[in-house]
Design a protein around this motif. Structure first.
Motif, PDB file in Angstrom:
ATOM      1  N   ASP A 148      43.013   6.537 -47.538  1.00 28.01           N
ATOM      2  CA  ASP A 148      43.497   5.312 -48.141  1.00 28.01           C
ATOM      3  C   ASP A 148      44.252   4.446 -47.136  1.00 28.01           C
ATOM      4  OD1 ASP A 148      45.459   7.207 -47.889  1.00 28.01           O
ATOM      5  OD2 ASP A 148      46.522   6.621 -49.717  1.00 28.01           O
ATOM      6  N   LYS A 149      44.666   5.021 -45.991  1.00 25.15           N
ATOM      7  CA  LYS A 149      45.345   4.265 -44.948  1.00 25.15           C
ATOM      8  C   LYS A 149      44.450   4.090 -43.720  1.00 25.15           C
ATOM      9  CE  LYS A 149      49.971   5.817 -46.298  1.00 25.15           C
ATOM     10  NZ  LYS A 149      51.224   6.454 -45.833  1.00 25.15           N
ATOM     11  N   TYR A 150      43.166   4.100 -43.943  1.00 27.51           N
ATOM     12  CA  TYR A 150      42.221   3.996 -42.828  1.00 27.51           C
ATOM     13  C   TYR A 150      42.295   2.632 -42.159  1.00 27.51           C
ATOM     14  CZ  TYR A 150      37.792   3.282 -40.422  1.00 27.51           C
ATOM     15  OH  TYR A 150      36.845   2.974 -39.490  1.00 27.51           O
ATOM     16  N   GLN A 151      42.268   2.634 -40.812  1.00 27.21           N
ATOM     17  CA  GLN A 151      42.198   1.421 -40.026  1.00 27.21           C
ATOM     18  C   GLN A 151      41.071   1.559 -39.010  1.00 27.21           C
ATOM     19  OE1 GLN A 151      46.010   0.635 -38.245  1.00 27.21           O
ATOM     20  NE2 GLN A 151      46.956   0.008 -40.177  1.00 27.21           N
ATOM     21  N   GLU A 152      40.326   0.478 -38.816  1.00 22.42           N
ATOM     22  CA  GLU A 152      39.219   0.495 -37.880  1.00 22.42           C
ATOM     23  C   GLU A 152      39.734   0.783 -36.465  1.00 22.42           C
ATOM     24  OE1 GLU A 152      35.199   0.220 -36.779  1.00 22.42           O
ATOM     25  OE2 GLU A 152      36.135   0.240 -38.763  1.00 22.42           O
ATOM     26  N   THR A 204      40.264   0.890 -32.452  1.00 27.49           N
ATOM     27  CA  THR A 204      40.108  -0.106 -31.400  1.00 27.49           C
ATOM     28  C   THR A 204      39.165   0.431 -30.323  1.00 27.49           C
ATOM     29  OG1 THR A 204      41.998   0.744 -30.146  1.00 27.49           O
ATOM     30  CG2 THR A 204      42.441  -0.923 -31.844  1.00 27.49           C
ATOM     31  N   MET A 205      38.799  -0.442 -29.391  1.00 28.41           N
ATOM     32  CA  MET A 205      37.933  -0.013 -28.291  1.00 28.41           C
ATOM     33  C   MET A 205      38.617   1.039 -27.425  1.00 28.41           C
ATOM     34  SD  MET A 205      34.859  -1.283 -28.154  1.00 28.41           S
ATOM     35  CE  MET A 205      34.414  -1.228 -26.422  1.00 28.41           C
ATOM     36  N   ASP A 206      39.935   0.932 -27.238  1.00 32.94           N
ATOM     37  CA  ASP A 206      40.664   1.931 -26.449  1.00 32.94           C
ATOM     38  C   ASP A 206      40.648   3.294 -27.144  1.00 32.94           C
ATOM     39  OD1 ASP A 206      41.277   0.135 -24.444  1.00 32.94           O
ATOM     40  OD2 ASP A 206      43.185  -0.468 -25.363  1.00 32.94           O
ATOM     41  N   GLN A 207      40.734   3.293 -28.472  1.00 28.40           N
ATOM     42  CA  GLN A 207      40.684   4.565 -29.199  1.00 28.40           C
ATOM     43  C   GLN A 207      39.298   5.200 -29.096  1.00 28.40           C
ATOM     44  OE1 GLN A 207      42.218   2.999 -32.999  1.00 28.40           O
ATOM     45  NE2 GLN A 207      43.926   4.451 -32.823  1.00 28.40           N
ATOM     46  N   SER A 242      40.833  11.501 -35.844  1.00 27.18           N
ATOM     47  CA  SER A 242      40.562  11.364 -37.271  1.00 27.18           C
ATOM     48  C   SER A 242      40.061   9.973 -37.617  1.00 27.18           C
ATOM     49  CB  SER A 242      41.835  11.676 -38.053  1.00 27.18           C
ATOM     50  OG  SER A 242      41.653  11.435 -39.432  1.00 27.18           O
ATOM     51  N   SER A 243      40.676   8.953 -37.011  1.00 24.75           N
ATOM     52  CA  SER A 243      40.269   7.583 -37.293  1.00 24.75           C
ATOM     53  C   SER A 243      38.842   7.312 -36.829  1.00 24.75           C
ATOM     54  CB  SER A 243      41.235   6.607 -36.611  1.00 24.75           C
ATOM     55  OG  SER A 243      40.853   5.277 -36.854  1.00 24.75           O
ATOM     56  N   CYS A 244      38.478   7.793 -35.641  1.00 28.80           N
ATOM     57  CA  CYS A 244      37.126   7.574 -35.123  1.00 28.80           C
ATOM     58  C   CYS A 244      36.085   8.313 -35.961  1.00 28.80           C
ATOM     59  CB  CYS A 244      37.045   8.014 -33.662  1.00 28.80           C
ATOM     60  SG  CYS A 244      37.988   6.990 -32.515  1.00 28.80           S
ATOM     61  N   ILE A 245      36.392   9.553 -36.350  1.00 32.84           N
ATOM     62  CA  ILE A 245      35.442  10.322 -37.158  1.00 32.84           C
ATOM     63  C   ILE A 245      35.244   9.668 -38.517  1.00 32.84           C
ATOM     64  CG2 ILE A 245      35.092  12.543 -38.309  1.00 32.84           C
ATOM     65  CD1 ILE A 245      36.532  13.848 -35.944  1.00 32.84           C
ATOM     66  N   GLN A 246      36.339   9.189 -39.112  1.00 32.83           N
ATOM     67  CA  GLN A 246      36.206   8.495 -40.398  1.00 32.83           C
ATOM     68  C   GLN A 246      35.370   7.228 -40.277  1.00 32.83           C
ATOM     69  OE1 GLN A 246      39.675   7.910 -42.920  1.00 32.83           O
ATOM     70  NE2 GLN A 246      40.735   9.583 -41.866  1.00 32.83           N
ATOM     71  N   SER A 247      35.476   6.538 -39.152  1.00 32.83           N
ATOM     72  CA  SER A 247      34.682   5.319 -38.978  1.00 32.83           C
ATOM     73  C   SER A 247      33.192   5.630 -38.949  1.00 32.83           C
ATOM     74  CB  SER A 247      35.093   4.616 -37.683  1.00 32.83           C
ATOM     75  OG  SER A 247      34.675   5.325 -36.534  1.00 32.83           O
ATOM     76  N   PHE A 248      32.825   6.822 -38.468  1.00 32.20           N
ATOM     77  CA  PHE A 248      31.418   7.210 -38.460  1.00 32.20           C
ATOM     78  C   PHE A 248      30.962   7.684 -39.839  1.00 32.20           C
ATOM     79  CE2 PHE A 248      32.530   8.516 -33.908  1.00 32.20           C
ATOM     80  CZ  PHE A 248      32.268   7.256 -33.432  1.00 32.20           C
ATOM     81  N   GLN A 249      31.860   8.321 -40.592  1.00 37.29           N
ATOM     82  CA  GLN A 249      31.464   8.926 -41.860  1.00 37.29           C
ATOM     83  C   GLN A 249      31.527   7.958 -43.038  1.00 37.29           C
ATOM     84  OE1 GLN A 249      34.246  12.183 -41.977  1.00 37.29           O
ATOM     85  NE2 GLN A 249      32.852  13.590 -40.922  1.00 37.29           N
ATOM     86  N   ARG A 250      32.283   6.890 -42.887  1.00 33.46           N
ATOM     87  CA  ARG A 250      32.392   5.932 -43.987  1.00 33.46           C
ATOM     88  C   ARG A 250      31.047   5.255 -44.242  1.00 33.46           C
ATOM     89  NH1 ARG A 250      37.649   4.170 -45.257  1.00 33.46           N
ATOM     90  NH2 ARG A 250      36.904   2.086 -45.745  1.00 33.46           N
TER      91      ARG A 250
END
Length: 507
Positions: free
Chosen positions: A6-10, A12-15, A30-38
């Motif tokens: 619920d607090k997901y943020q896209e 950045t390129m550095d991440q 976690s943020s990068c993996i969620q961006s792929f799974q969403r």
């Protein structure tokens, strides 16, 4: 510590760079993996030998393209397994020891790139920079990803028959490449965005509405020729509403304060002028950004012959009435959304900042908004020499020279599309019967500018444009080339500093 959904943020390129470098924080992972799974995303790992062997041994038919196969790891990959993978392979160790070379990281700010079009420049992005023949994504891989996406959509939708018939478009969003030196391994990571046929049409309509609404608003703002008209349009309605609702006591107090208002009228006028300048500059810069980010659709669908003149030298405005191909209602052309007269008037305004911003806007239109340029060719061809003659601000000349260069070069696109002249011939730029520029008038204005060294403007900025300009001059009249080079050589005598003199000599 993992990031909650619920607090997901896209990321950045550095991440993304740290994530693919196999050394990042748990929050970033976690943020990068969620961006792929969403949104039902998928993750594939493809060793290069599977791709190259498949590419060498298989043909190019559609049935061969789906022979490539790879497992989707989107259901199993999480933060824990990511760090297990970091420990299992020595890539993280390479990064810790400083033996990981980051070669490339690209995000397409102008929108994802369609990799399924057979264009060489787009295919170049699908392969390694260091070893392009060994590490590349072939059509077999793309076909496998498309096939997997269609199967997922069919499984998730109740009407599987209608989903299977929709075309899936793959757009390249990001690309990363690394060289893990200790392992002697090069790796590329590609991020794709997929659209079905219906989603693609919705996205196209959304962008069309956005561009039209923004252009309408910007045209309205540019229509205010003075600071007072802009101020009255924005604030007079509010003031009238306030006066109508005032009590007699308020009116009396207002009359008593009129003397003080008269004293501050001069400062208010200055504020209006400053506000007007900021607003117009924001609009011009915003239009430039809009044209660069959202270029026109395929301009070949328009009949470019309608952008020529008739016997009375009147520009025809019926480009959209005689299309060479069936025109899609969702196609967008800046000719239909912008009134060029509100833009061209700022080419000759007394405000140097307005002229500079307009030069940049016209240069962008010459590349990405040619319909507006071609429908106003007669006016612009006359304005170009006039602007060269009248411009005196040294800081404006780099943008002005670039605009002139791109405007002349845009004729080459027009003649190549019309097939009226061979691509090597540039006579269309100087054909006055087709709204071209009068070469003699242009050369007189250009030589005046060059002999004065662009009025002190740094030659390091505008010097590189000289050689392309010479190449675009009429080939049959060598006198023009001699005049241009003579003016340029004379101009190096009035330059300030060794760098500017060297730049002119190098040009």
């Amino acid at each position: 510590m993992c990031q909650s959904k619920d607090k997901y943020q896209e990321p950045t390129m550095d991440q993304y760079k740290a994530f693919h470098g196999m050394l990042c924080s748990p929050t970033t992972a976690s943020s990068c993996i969620q961006s792929f799974q969403r949104n039902n995303g998928c993750i594939f790992f493809a060793p290069s030998y599977l791709i190259t062997d498949n590419h060498k041994n298989k043909g190019n038919s559609i049935s061969d393209k789906v022979d490539f196969s790879s497992h989707d790891f989107s259901y199993t990959l999480n933060t824990f397994y990511y760090y297990v993978l970091c420990l299992a392979v020595p890539f993280s160790l390479c990064t810790v020891l400083g033996q990981t070379e980051f070669i490339e990281g690209v995000e397409f700010s102008n929108g994802p790139m369609n990799v399924l079009k057979n264009k060489e420049e787009e295919r170049m992005m699908m392969q390694s920079v260091v070893v392009p023949h060994e590490i590349r994504v072939t059509e077999a891989v793309l076909a496998h990803v498309q096939h997997h996406i269609r199967n997922n959509n069919n499984n998730n939708n109740t009407s599987s028959s209608s989903s299977s018939s929709c075309e899936t478009t793959l757009l390249l969003k990001r690309k990363f490449e690394y060289n893990f030196k200790l392992c002697f391994v090069n790796v590329i990571m590609l991020h794709f965005v997929s659209f079905s046929g219906k989603e693609k049409e919705k996205e196209k309509e959304k962008r069309l509405t956005l561009r039209k609404s923004v252009c309408d608003h910007f045209t309205t703002i540019l229509g205010y020729g003075r600071a007072t008209t802009l101020h009255d349009a924005l604030f007079s309605a509010k003031r009238r509403g306030g006066i109508d609702g005032q009590s007699k006591k308020d009116k009396k107090s207002k009359q008593q304060s009129q003397a003080g208002d008269t004293m501050t009228s001069e400062s208010e006028k200055e504020d209006m002028e400053e506000r007007y300048e900021r607003v117009v500059l924001c609009v011009l810069d915003g239009l430039t950004r809009l044209v660069n980010v959202y270029p026109e659709d395929d301009f070949k669908n328009y009949d470019l012959l309608s952008a020529t003149t008739n016997e009375n030298d009147k520009v025809e405005d019926d480009m959209d009435k005689k299309p060479t191909a069936k025109k899609d209602m969702t196609e967008f052309y800046y000719k239909d959304a912008l009134d060029g007269n509100f833009v061209w008037k700022h080419l000759s305004t007394s405000r140097g900042s307005f002229r500079r911003a307009t030069y940049r806007l016209v240069a962008s239109l010459c590349r990405h908004g040619k319909s507006l340029i071609y429908s106003n060719m007669k006016k612009l061809s006359a304005l170009v020499p006039s602007v060269l003659t009248s411009e005196k601000d040294p800081s404006n000349f780099p943008s002005l020279i670039e605009m002139v260069l791109l405007y002349i070069a845009s004729f080459r696109y027009k003649q190549q599309t019309l097939n009226s002249l061979p691509p090597s011939n540039n006579n269309a730029a100087w054909d006055t019967t087709q709204c071209g520029i009068d070469a003699n008038v242009f050369m007189k204005a250009m030589c005046k500018v060059l002999k004065r060294g662009c009025y002190g403007s740094s030659a390091v900025q505008w010097g590189p444009s000289m050689l392309p300009l010479v190449a675009l001059l009429p080939q049959e009249d060598r006198k023009l080339h001699n005049q241009f080079l003579s003016g340029l050589w004379e101009g190096h005598k009035v330059t300030i500093g060794v760098a500017d003199t060297s730049a002119i000599i190098a040009a």
